[in-house]
Motif scaffolding. Structure first.
Motif, PDB file in Angstrom:
ATOM      1  N   GLY A 151       0.835  -1.200   0.000  1.00 13.36           N
ATOM      2  CA  GLY A 151       0.000   0.000   0.000  1.00 13.36           C
ATOM      3  C   GLY A 151       0.866   1.245   0.000  1.00 13.36           C
ATOM      4  O   GLY A 151       2.002   1.225   0.484  1.00 13.36           O
ATOM      5  N   GLY A 152       0.347   2.334  -0.593  1.00 18.63           N
ATOM      6  CA  GLY A 152       1.055   3.606  -0.533  1.00 18.63           C
ATOM      7  C   GLY A 152       2.238   3.718  -1.463  1.00 18.63           C
ATOM      8  O   GLY A 152       3.009   4.676  -1.372  1.00 18.63           O
ATOM      9  N   ALA A 153       2.416   2.750  -2.364  1.00 18.12           N
ATOM     10  CA  ALA A 153       3.510   2.844  -3.344  1.00 18.12           C
ATOM     11  C   ALA A 153       3.007   2.338  -4.686  1.00 18.12           C
ATOM     12  O   ALA A 153       2.366   1.290  -4.754  1.00 18.12           O
ATOM     13  N   GLU A 154       3.270   3.122  -5.739  1.00 19.88           N
ATOM     14  CA  GLU A 154       2.799   2.773  -7.074  1.00 19.88           C
ATOM     15  C   GLU A 154       3.920   3.058  -8.062  1.00 19.88           C
ATOM     16  O   GLU A 154       4.897   3.736  -7.740  1.00 19.88           O
ATOM     17  N   VAL A 155       3.752   2.586  -9.290  1.00 19.66           N
ATOM     18  CA  VAL A 155       4.744   2.869 -10.330  1.00 19.66           C
ATOM     19  C   VAL A 155       4.024   3.235 -11.617  1.00 19.66           C
ATOM     20  O   VAL A 155       2.970   2.673 -11.924  1.00 19.66           O
ATOM     21  N   ILE A 156       4.573   4.197 -12.341  1.00 13.55           N
ATOM     22  CA  ILE A 156       4.055   4.514 -13.675  1.00 13.55           C
ATOM     23  C   ILE A 156       5.210   4.549 -14.666  1.00 13.55           C
ATOM     24  O   ILE A 156       6.355   4.805 -14.298  1.00 13.55           O
ATOM     25  N   GLU A 157       4.864   4.255 -15.909  1.00 16.16           N
ATOM     26  CA  GLU A 157       5.865   4.302 -16.974  1.00 16.16           C
ATOM     27  C   GLU A 157       5.794   5.665 -17.640  1.00 16.16           C
ATOM     28  O   GLU A 157       4.763   6.031 -18.205  1.00 16.16           O
ATOM     29  N   ALA A 158       6.856   6.431 -17.546  1.00 19.91           N
ATOM     30  CA  ALA A 158       6.871   7.769 -18.132  1.00 19.91           C
ATOM     31  C   ALA A 158       8.297   8.260 -18.286  1.00 19.91           C
ATOM     32  O   ALA A 158       9.193   7.837 -17.546  1.00 19.91           O
ATOM     33  N   ASP A 159       8.484   9.134 -19.230  1.00 17.89           N
ATOM     34  CA  ASP A 159       9.747   9.837 -19.398  1.00 17.89           C
ATOM     35  C   ASP A 159       9.713  11.046 -18.466  1.00 17.89           C
ATOM     36  O   ASP A 159       8.736  11.804 -18.460  1.00 17.89           O
ATOM     37  N   LEU A 160      10.764  11.213 -17.670  1.00 18.66           N
ATOM     38  CA  LEU A 160      10.745  12.315 -16.703  1.00 18.66           C
ATOM     39  C   LEU A 160      10.656  13.673 -17.377  1.00 18.66           C
ATOM     40  O   LEU A 160      10.338  14.680 -16.728  1.00 18.66           O
ATOM     41  N   ARG A 161      10.932  13.728 -18.686  1.00 11.59           N
ATOM     42  CA  ARG A 161      10.814  15.011 -19.393  1.00 11.59           C
ATOM     43  C   ARG A 161       9.372  15.309 -19.795  1.00 11.59           C
ATOM     44  O   ARG A 161       9.126  16.212 -20.595  1.00 11.59           O
ATOM     45  N   ASP A 162       8.447  14.548 -19.250  1.00 11.42           N
ATOM     46  CA  ASP A 162       7.019  14.793 -19.488  1.00 11.42           C
ATOM     47  C   ASP A 162       6.341  15.139 -18.159  1.00 11.42           C
ATOM     48  O   ASP A 162       5.526  14.365 -17.639  1.00 11.42           O
ATOM     49  N   PRO A 163       6.691  16.289 -17.562  1.00 11.94           N
ATOM     50  CA  PRO A 163       6.133  16.593 -16.235  1.00 11.94           C
ATOM     51  C   PRO A 163       4.611  16.685 -16.239  1.00 11.94           C
ATOM     52  O   PRO A 163       3.972  16.277 -15.265  1.00 11.94           O
ATOM     53  N   ALA A 164       4.037  17.179 -17.328  1.00 13.86           N
ATOM     54  CA  ALA A 164       2.570  17.296 -17.357  1.00 13.86           C
ATOM     55  C   ALA A 164       1.937  15.907 -17.295  1.00 13.86           C
ATOM     56  O   ALA A 164       0.952  15.687 -16.579  1.00 13.86           O
ATOM     57  N   GLY A 165       2.510  14.969 -18.067  1.00 13.04           N
ATOM     58  CA  GLY A 165       1.980  13.615 -18.060  1.00 13.04           C
ATOM     59  C   GLY A 165       2.124  12.962 -16.695  1.00 13.04           C
ATOM     60  O   GLY A 165       1.245  12.233 -16.239  1.00 13.04           O
ATOM     61  N   ILE A 166       3.247  13.233 -16.024  1.00  9.86           N
ATOM     62  CA  ILE A 166       3.482  12.623 -14.705  1.00  9.86           C
ATOM     63  C   ILE A 166       2.565  13.248 -13.657  1.00  9.86           C
ATOM     64  O   ILE A 166       1.879  12.552 -12.909  1.00  9.86           O
ATOM     65  N   LEU A 167       2.527  14.582 -13.635  1.00  6.29           N
ATOM     66  CA  LEU A 167       1.726  15.252 -12.602  1.00  6.29           C
ATOM     67  C   LEU A 167       0.233  15.010 -12.802  1.00  6.29           C
ATOM     68  O   LEU A 167      -0.536  14.990 -11.845  1.00  6.29           O
ATOM     69  N   GLY A 168      -0.155  14.837 -14.063  1.00  7.54           N
ATOM     70  CA  GLY A 168      -1.582  14.648 -14.343  1.00  7.54           C
ATOM     71  C   GLY A 168      -2.011  13.194 -14.299  1.00  7.54           C
ATOM     72  O   GLY A 168      -3.199  12.890 -14.467  1.00  7.54           O
ATOM     73  N   HIS A 169      -1.096  12.285 -14.120  1.00  2.39           N
ATOM     74  CA  HIS A 169      -1.443  10.867 -14.128  1.00  2.39           C
ATOM     75  C   HIS A 169      -2.357  10.529 -12.938  1.00  2.39           C
ATOM     76  O   HIS A 169      -2.167  11.052 -11.832  1.00  2.39           O
ATOM     77  N   ASP A 170      -3.300   9.640 -13.182  1.00  3.83           N
ATOM     78  CA  ASP A 170      -4.256   9.256 -12.132  1.00  3.83           C
ATOM     79  C   ASP A 170      -3.562   8.840 -10.839  1.00  3.83           C
ATOM     80  O   ASP A 170      -3.970   9.237  -9.745  1.00  3.83           O
TER      81      ASP A 170
END
Ligand code: SAM
Length: 331
Positions: A125-144
């Motif tokens: 619990g309390g830990a998740e992972v997403i696949e993203a390029d760190l140069r996509d801050p909007a995609g990371i911050l907006g991810h569910d």
């Protein structure tokens, strides 16, 4: 060769004949999540630069001390970008042993890393992972999952540990990306970076650079000046209060050293690779007024400042955040 080794954690469409920096790093740390091509490339690196293994361990110990520092500051949420293949001393292990309510979002661009982390985190619990390029801050911050896990109205620690030297891009463009990540974060939030720099131009450095050029993530060494510039106008924390050092970058093993660890490592003075592996921690001093107003009333992370469009021309090789259904609803 890979067949017997891949069970359960390797996506089917991955080219295992090409060495990969995440799995080479796993090999340096004594992990088992690497394949023939990774081991051959890692051994070739160690042949010319045996200190790289020590540098990997020194980096890992820096990560632990930086996370502990953040915990000591009362921070309970972590965004770990370029998190790597899970290994001993993962961020959520360090955080949750002390604070079971701590939250960690792992982000990595490598599907093998993400798949393995998903398996590992399945019951956590309390830990998740997403696949993203760190140069996509909007995609990371907006991810569910980000919005569900991280509340930017509270301080957060953004970790970029041993990743940015695998990321292409001009310094001002990367600094702008980091600014986009830190801008919505509450005052007191921390930005943690470790980054290899070319302090010595030796044949070994050139050979190592050539070996990494065969992976999907070639090396992009940057000078101490450029690494400092990645922090933008964040205040850097004093790396060793005992020595009253000025705030700034130091080799990873010199950042708030733990005397019990030092004996296991060569001093960075004796190792050009370690001496050039620089670390720093910056603190977000910005007043929260604008962001707080923009996010007031929201239960989730809602960054209050405009983010760049996701088809960002600055980084043509960038991978976009996967914004599909959450990996799993695990809690
Ligand atoms: C050497 S590992 C570092 C792992 C961990 N941060 C540590 O210090 O122990 C570097 C990781 O960065 C990831 N990476 C490289 N480029 C990336 C990018 N543009 N965006 C996100 N992750 C990236 C790689 O897939 C790899 O897992």
């Amino acid at each position: 060769m890979a067949g017997a080794e891949t069970a359960g954690w390797t996506p089917p469409d991955i080219d295992l004949s090409r060495p990969n920096a995440a799995r080479m790093y796993d090999f340096f740390l004594g992990g088992a999540h690497n394949f023939d091509a990774d081991r051959r490339a890692a051994l070739a690196v160690l042949e010319v630069a045996p200190q790289v293994r020590d540098a990997a361990w020194a980096n890992r110990r820096f990560l632990r001390r930086a996370v502990q520092y953040a915990l000591d500051q009362g921070i309970r949420q972590f965004l770990d970008l370029g998190s790597g293949i899970p290994t001993r001393g993962n961020v959520h292990d360090i955080v949750q042993v002390a604070h079971p309510d701590g939250r960690v979002l792992y982000v990595d661009a490598d599907p093998v890393v993400v798949k393995h982390a998903q398996v590992l985190l399945n019951d956590v619990g309390g830990a998740e992972v997403i696949e993203a390029d760190l140069r996509d801050p909007a995609g990371i911050l907006g991810h569910d999952l980000t919005r569900r896990l991280i509340d930017f109205r509270e301080p957060v620690t953004v970790l970029l540990v041993s990743v940015l030297h695998f990321v292409s891009g001009a310094v001002d463009e990367l600094a702008a990306v980091l600014d986009e990540l830190m801008r919505p974060a509450a005052p007191g939030s921390l930005l943690v970076i470790s980054h290899a720099s070319p302090t010595t131009t030796t044949d070994a450095t050139e050979t190592v650079t050539e070996l990494y050029a065969r992976t999907p993530t070639p090396l992009h060494l940057r000078s101490a000046h450029d690494i400092r510039a990645l922090f933008g106008n964040l205040d850097l924390i004093t790396p060793d209060p005992q020595l009253a050092q000025p705030a700034g970058l130091v080799p990873v093993d010199a950042w708030r050293p733990d005397p019990t660890e030092q004996q296991q490592l060569p001093a960075s003075a004796n190792s050009p690779f370690l001496a050039g592996f620089l670390a720093g921690v910056g603190r977000n001093p910005r007043p929260a007024a604008a962001d707080t107003a923009a996010t007031a009333g929201s239960a989730a992370n809602t960054p209050g400042t405009p983010l760049r469009p996701r088809n960002d021309a600055r980084f043509p090789d960038r991978q976009r955040a996967r914004t599909g259904a959450p990996v799993a609803a695990r809690r």
